[in-house]
Write a protein that holds these residues in place. Structure first.
Motif, mmCIF file in Angstrom:
data_model
loop_
_atom_site.group_PDB
_atom_site.id
_atom_site.type_symbol
_atom_site.label_atom_id
_atom_site.label_comp_id
_atom_site.label_asym_id
_atom_site.label_seq_id
_atom_site.Cartn_x
_atom_site.Cartn_y
_atom_site.Cartn_z
ATOM 1 N N LYS A 43 0.836 -1.206 0.000
ATOM 2 C CA LYS A 43 0.000 0.000 0.000
ATOM 3 C C LYS A 43 0.869 1.252 0.000
ATOM 4 O O LYS A 43 0.578 2.222 -0.710
ATOM 5 C CB LYS A 43 -0.926 0.018 1.217
ATOM 6 C CG LYS A 43 -2.109 -0.899 1.110
ATOM 7 C CD LYS A 43 -2.980 -0.780 2.357
ATOM 8 C CE LYS A 43 -4.193 -1.666 2.268
ATOM 9 N NZ LYS A 43 -5.070 -1.528 3.446
ATOM 10 N N LEU A 44 1.943 1.236 0.791
ATOM 11 C CA LEU A 44 2.849 2.386 0.837
ATOM 12 C C LEU A 44 3.537 2.602 -0.512
ATOM 13 O O LEU A 44 3.669 3.742 -0.977
ATOM 14 C CB LEU A 44 3.882 2.201 1.949
ATOM 15 C CG LEU A 44 3.349 2.200 3.382
ATOM 16 C CD1 LEU A 44 4.472 1.906 4.374
ATOM 17 C CD2 LEU A 44 2.659 3.513 3.705
ATOM 18 N N GLN A 45 3.952 1.505 -1.145
ATOM 19 C CA GLN A 45 4.562 1.605 -2.474
ATOM 20 C C GLN A 45 3.573 2.187 -3.472
ATOM 21 O O GLN A 45 3.931 3.024 -4.303
ATOM 22 C CB GLN A 45 5.025 0.233 -2.956
ATOM 23 C CG GLN A 45 6.229 -0.314 -2.251
ATOM 24 C CD GLN A 45 6.586 -1.704 -2.729
ATOM 25 O OE1 GLN A 45 6.271 -2.091 -3.856
ATOM 26 N NE2 GLN A 45 7.237 -2.478 -1.880
ATOM 27 N N ARG A 46 2.345 1.723 -3.370
ATOM 28 C CA ARG A 46 1.308 2.201 -4.288
ATOM 29 C C ARG A 46 1.061 3.695 -4.105
ATOM 30 O O ARG A 46 0.889 4.430 -5.084
ATOM 31 C CB ARG A 46 0.027 1.389 -4.065
ATOM 32 C CG ARG A 46 -1.000 1.546 -5.146
ATOM 33 C CD ARG A 46 -2.136 0.601 -4.965
ATOM 34 N NE ARG A 46 -2.831 0.881 -3.716
ATOM 35 C CZ ARG A 46 -3.911 0.243 -3.308
ATOM 36 N NH1 ARG A 46 -4.412 -0.719 -4.043
ATOM 37 N NH2 ARG A 46 -4.489 0.542 -2.179
ATOM 38 N N LEU A 47 1.065 4.154 -2.867
ATOM 39 C CA LEU A 47 0.903 5.591 -2.603
ATOM 40 C C LEU A 47 2.041 6.402 -3.218
ATOM 41 O O LEU A 47 1.815 7.486 -3.771
ATOM 42 C CB LEU A 47 0.828 5.858 -1.100
ATOM 43 C CG LEU A 47 -0.498 5.549 -0.431
ATOM 44 C CD1 LEU A 47 -0.369 5.688 1.083
ATOM 45 C CD2 LEU A 47 -1.592 6.459 -0.954
ATOM 46 N N GLU A 48 3.258 5.901 -3.131
ATOM 47 C CA GLU A 48 4.402 6.602 -3.728
ATOM 48 C C GLU A 48 4.256 6.686 -5.241
ATOM 49 O O GLU A 48 4.564 7.711 -5.853
ATOM 50 C CB GLU A 48 5.718 5.912 -3.353
ATOM 51 C CG GLU A 48 6.127 6.131 -1.919
ATOM 52 C CD GLU A 48 6.274 7.604 -1.564
ATOM 53 O OE1 GLU A 48 6.917 8.351 -2.326
ATOM 54 O OE2 GLU A 48 5.734 8.007 -0.506
ATOM 55 N N ILE A 49 3.773 5.631 -5.844
ATOM 56 C CA ILE A 49 3.567 5.631 -7.298
ATOM 57 C C ILE A 49 2.487 6.637 -7.677
ATOM 58 O O ILE A 49 2.636 7.373 -8.650
ATOM 59 C CB ILE A 49 3.229 4.211 -7.798
ATOM 60 C CG1 ILE A 49 4.474 3.323 -7.681
ATOM 61 C CG2 ILE A 49 2.718 4.232 -9.238
ATOM 62 C CD1 ILE A 49 4.229 1.874 -7.968
ATOM 63 N N VAL A 50 1.409 6.688 -6.901
ATOM 64 C CA VAL A 50 0.345 7.662 -7.168
ATOM 65 C C VAL A 50 0.888 9.082 -7.078
ATOM 66 O O VAL A 50 0.575 9.933 -7.922
ATOM 67 C CB VAL A 50 -0.849 7.455 -6.216
ATOM 68 C CG1 VAL A 50 -1.814 8.614 -6.274
ATOM 69 C CG2 VAL A 50 -1.559 6.147 -6.533
ATOM 70 N N LYS A 51 1.731 9.344 -6.075
ATOM 71 C CA LYS A 51 2.342 10.670 -5.966
ATOM 72 C C LYS A 51 3.179 10.991 -7.205
ATOM 73 O O LYS A 51 3.147 12.118 -7.709
ATOM 74 C CB LYS A 51 3.230 10.741 -4.719
ATOM 75 C CG LYS A 51 2.475 10.800 -3.420
ATOM 76 C CD LYS A 51 3.458 10.841 -2.251
ATOM 77 C CE LYS A 51 2.746 10.707 -0.935
ATOM 78 N NZ LYS A 51 3.694 10.651 0.195
ATOM 79 N N MET A 52 3.914 10.011 -7.686
ATOM 80 C CA MET A 52 4.750 10.220 -8.875
ATOM 81 C C MET A 52 3.887 10.479 -10.105
ATOM 82 O O MET A 52 4.206 11.346 -10.931
ATOM 83 C CB MET A 52 5.676 9.022 -9.084
ATOM 84 C CG MET A 52 6.740 8.899 -8.024
ATOM 85 S SD MET A 52 7.641 7.340 -8.083
ATOM 86 C CE MET A 52 8.524 7.498 -9.605
ATOM 87 N N ILE A 53 2.791 9.749 -10.228
ATOM 88 C CA ILE A 53 1.890 9.940 -11.361
ATOM 89 C C ILE A 53 1.289 11.345 -11.318
ATOM 90 O O ILE A 53 1.267 12.050 -12.325
ATOM 91 C CB ILE A 53 0.785 8.861 -11.385
ATOM 92 C CG1 ILE A 53 1.380 7.502 -11.751
ATOM 93 C CG2 ILE A 53 -0.337 9.240 -12.359
ATOM 94 C CD1 ILE A 53 0.435 6.334 -11.567
ATOM 95 N N LYS A 54 0.821 11.753 -10.140
ATOM 96 C CA LYS A 54 0.244 13.085 -10.016
ATOM 97 C C LYS A 54 1.262 14.174 -10.275
ATOM 98 O O LYS A 54 0.960 15.176 -10.916
ATOM 99 C CB LYS A 54 -0.388 13.265 -8.627
ATOM 100 C CG LYS A 54 -1.677 12.508 -8.468
ATOM 101 C CD LYS A 54 -2.316 12.779 -7.126
ATOM 102 C CE LYS A 54 -3.639 12.071 -7.019
ATOM 103 N NZ LYS A 54 -4.313 12.352 -5.745
#
Length: 108
Positions: free
Chosen positions: A93-104
């Motif tokens: 979940k934490l990794q996924r949040l980091e990816i979402v931040k990068m996408i945004k």
């Protein structure tokens, strides 16, 4: 945001310059023009490619999470094993949040 200094950007530019040189050797002026146009749109193309890779990572994490949730649901492990599975889910979940931040950040 990816800059010209980023290794991915340098590889992308070098690959396209190699293609341009090959088109030049072939005498294919139409292909040369297409490559030059693509190079002029460097930021757009590279940003899309980077975003696509991020979404692939996001999807892979979701698949891993689903497998872990299924293992937890099956209840074939003891309490300690279940806790380990839950910890793995949390890390994903934490990794996924980091990816979402990068996408945004990439979409700004």
């Amino acid at each position: 945001m990816i800059t010209y200094q980023h290794p991915i950007a340098q590889t992308w530019i070098n690959d396209h310059l190699d293609l341009y040189n090959y088109a030049l050797q072939l005498g294919d002026t139409q292909w040369q023009k297409q490559i030059l146009h693509t190079l002029s749109q460097f930021e757009h193309h590279l940003t899309r490619q980077f975003e696509f890779q991020l979404w692939q990572r996001f999807d892979a994490i979701n698949q891993n999470m689903l497998k872990l949730f299924q293992q937890i649901k099956d209840k074939k492990q003891n309490g300690a094993e279940e806790q380990q599975l839950r910890e793995k889910v949390w890390q994903l979940k934490l990794q996924r949040l980091e990816i979402v931040k990068m996408i945004k950040a990439n979409q700004v």
